[in-house]
Design an enzyme around this catalytic site. Structure first.
Site, short mmCIF file in Angstrom:
data_model
loop_
_atom_site.label_atom_id
_atom_site.label_comp_id
_atom_site.label_asym_id
_atom_site.label_seq_id
_atom_site.Cartn_x
_atom_site.Cartn_y
_atom_site.Cartn_z
N ASP A 173 0.87 -1.03 0.06
CA ASP A 173 -0.04 0.17 -0.01
C ASP A 173 0.95 1.27 0.13
O ASP A 173 1.45 1.48 1.12
CB ASP A 173 -0.77 -0.06 1.26
CG ASP A 173 -2.10 0.76 1.18
OD1 ASP A 173 -1.64 2.21 0.53
OD2 ASP A 173 -3.09 0.70 1.52
N ALA A 234 -13.03 -6.04 -3.71
CA ALA A 234 -12.93 -4.59 -3.87
C ALA A 234 -13.80 -3.93 -4.95
O ALA A 234 -14.80 -3.71 -4.53
CB ALA A 234 -11.39 -4.38 -4.29
N ARG A 235 -13.48 -4.10 -6.28
CA ARG A 235 -14.06 -3.47 -7.39
C ARG A 235 -13.84 -4.28 -8.79
O ARG A 235 -12.63 -4.59 -8.88
CB ARG A 235 -13.92 -1.84 -7.53
CG ARG A 235 -14.46 -0.92 -6.49
CD ARG A 235 -16.09 -1.01 -6.83
NE ARG A 235 -16.54 0.09 -6.04
CZ ARG A 235 -17.03 -0.18 -4.61
NH1 ARG A 235 -16.88 -1.40 -4.39
NH2 ARG A 235 -17.66 0.62 -4.18
N GLU A 264 -22.14 -6.32 -13.19
CA GLU A 264 -22.57 -6.71 -12.16
C GLU A 264 -24.35 -6.38 -12.09
O GLU A 264 -24.79 -5.46 -12.47
CB GLU A 264 -22.07 -5.85 -10.94
CG GLU A 264 -20.88 -6.17 -10.76
CD GLU A 264 -20.07 -5.58 -9.52
OE1 GLU A 264 -20.63 -4.57 -8.59
OE2 GLU A 264 -19.14 -6.03 -8.99
N HIS A 285 -21.22 -9.05 -5.27
CA HIS A 285 -20.88 -7.88 -4.72
C HIS A 285 -21.73 -7.93 -3.25
O HIS A 285 -22.37 -6.74 -3.08
CB HIS A 285 -21.24 -6.66 -5.50
CG HIS A 285 -20.33 -5.64 -5.07
ND1 HIS A 285 -19.83 -4.75 -6.03
CD2 HIS A 285 -19.63 -5.16 -3.88
CE1 HIS A 285 -18.88 -3.88 -5.33
NE2 HIS A 285 -18.99 -4.27 -4.09
N GLY A 287 -20.27 -8.49 -0.04
CA GLY A 287 -19.34 -8.30 0.88
C GLY A 287 -20.09 -7.60 2.20
O GLY A 287 -19.52 -7.97 3.33
#
Length: 311
Positions: A173, A234-235, A264, A285, A287
């Protein structure tokens, strides 16, 4: 004796959990998505709350009274950020509020891929006999995971995997502070390429933007272990899906757990090729889609909006 200040008004542009709506009505004059008045939010609203609804630059420029946008959840890519910045309209999301929920799904996806739960369940449901000698899963205990994105979700994932499986952890990161994760043993690298050859599970926890689109594409997939697992909660767009399909078909990696997709929700016409490999577990999606988290993230966003409007 002073007068009681009127409640601020908020327009809920989508359906939210009943408990969150009740909480909202205690603090705000609330325009519900079932109220015909909601159709006039562009002309009238000073505050709105959204979950998945796209808010375009045209929407923002058509809303002269809009002062603040609340976003249930972390991702704000559905809202035109440049248009908001030009007007000085803050987007108040809920970073960290869904961390545990997402981390639990990452754990579930990883186990499902590692133990071949998807193809086993699908074959049994189709009436095929599946014998244990035809199954060959792998254990996670003592393995190595790579976490890209050292925010609250990445930290929750690392702690969960460390506690459950005593894994070794690599992290990447470029924006996290130097002293991040002091309580979690890990090896931090300066480039994504440094961790790829070492990890058995690679899990992604970063936003989608110009710098992260196609972050995981063919060269990086090729650098991973042939028995490794990729998790994207995440995406969609962070993983190049064409390259991922090639990697799965050619055995470059062992499997993938995808909660995020370019399309999606993921449907058969777009993802049959992935599912046919028997190496991919997909979820739409979900999560943050737990009862507890949906209420928590909505009320957290409402608290942030209320504070902004009343301070």
């Amino acid at each position: 004796m002073g007068s009681i200040a009127p409640k601020p008004t908020i327009y809920l542009l989508e359906v939210f959990p009943p408990k969150a709506v009740e909480y909202c009505q205690q603090r705000f004059h609330t325009v519900l998505p079932t109220d015909p008045e909601v159709d006039h939010w562009r002309e009238k609203a000073s505050a709105i709350l959204v979950r998945e609804k796209v808010i375009s630059a045209k929407d923002i420029n058509s809303a002269p009274n809009l002062r603040v946008i609340g976003k249930q959840g972390v991702g704000i890519d559905i809202i035109d950020q440049d248009a908001c910045a030009a007007r000085g309209i803050p987007i108040l999301n809920t970073p960290g509020a869904n961390a545990q929920s997402v981390a639990e799904l990452v754990l579930a996806l990883t186990l499902a891929v590692a133990r071949q739960l998807g193809p086993i369940a699908a074959k049994q449901a189709a009436g095929k006999e599946v014998r244990k000698e035809h199954c060959s899963g792998v254990m996670l205990t003592g393995k190595t995971i790579g976490v890209i994105g050292m925010g609250s979700i990445g930290l929750a994932v690392a702690r969960m995997f460390r506690g459950a499986f005593n894994v070794k952890i690599y992290t990447y990161d470029p924006f996290a502070p130097k002293d991040a994760w002091e309580d979690v043993p890990h090896t931090r690298v300066q480039e994504v390429a440094e961790l790829l050859p070492h990890v058995d599970v690679l899990t992604l926890h970063l936003p989608l933007n110009n710098g992260t689109r196609d972050l995981i594409a063919w060269p990086r997939l090729k650098a991973m272990k042939p028995d490794s697992i990729l998790i994207n909660a995440a995406r969609g767009g962070i993983v190049n899906e064409d390259d991922l399909l090639r990697a799965l078909r050619e055995g470059v990696i062992a499997g993938a757990g995808l909660d995020c997709h370019m399309t999606e929700p993921p449907v058969l016409k777009d993802y049959e090729r992935f599912w046919a490999t028997g190496r991919v577990i997909s979820t739409p999606h979900i999560g943050a889609t737990t009862r507890e988290t949906q209420v928590h993230t909505a009320t957290t966003a409402l608290d942030r909006i209320y504070k902004f409007l009343t301070d």
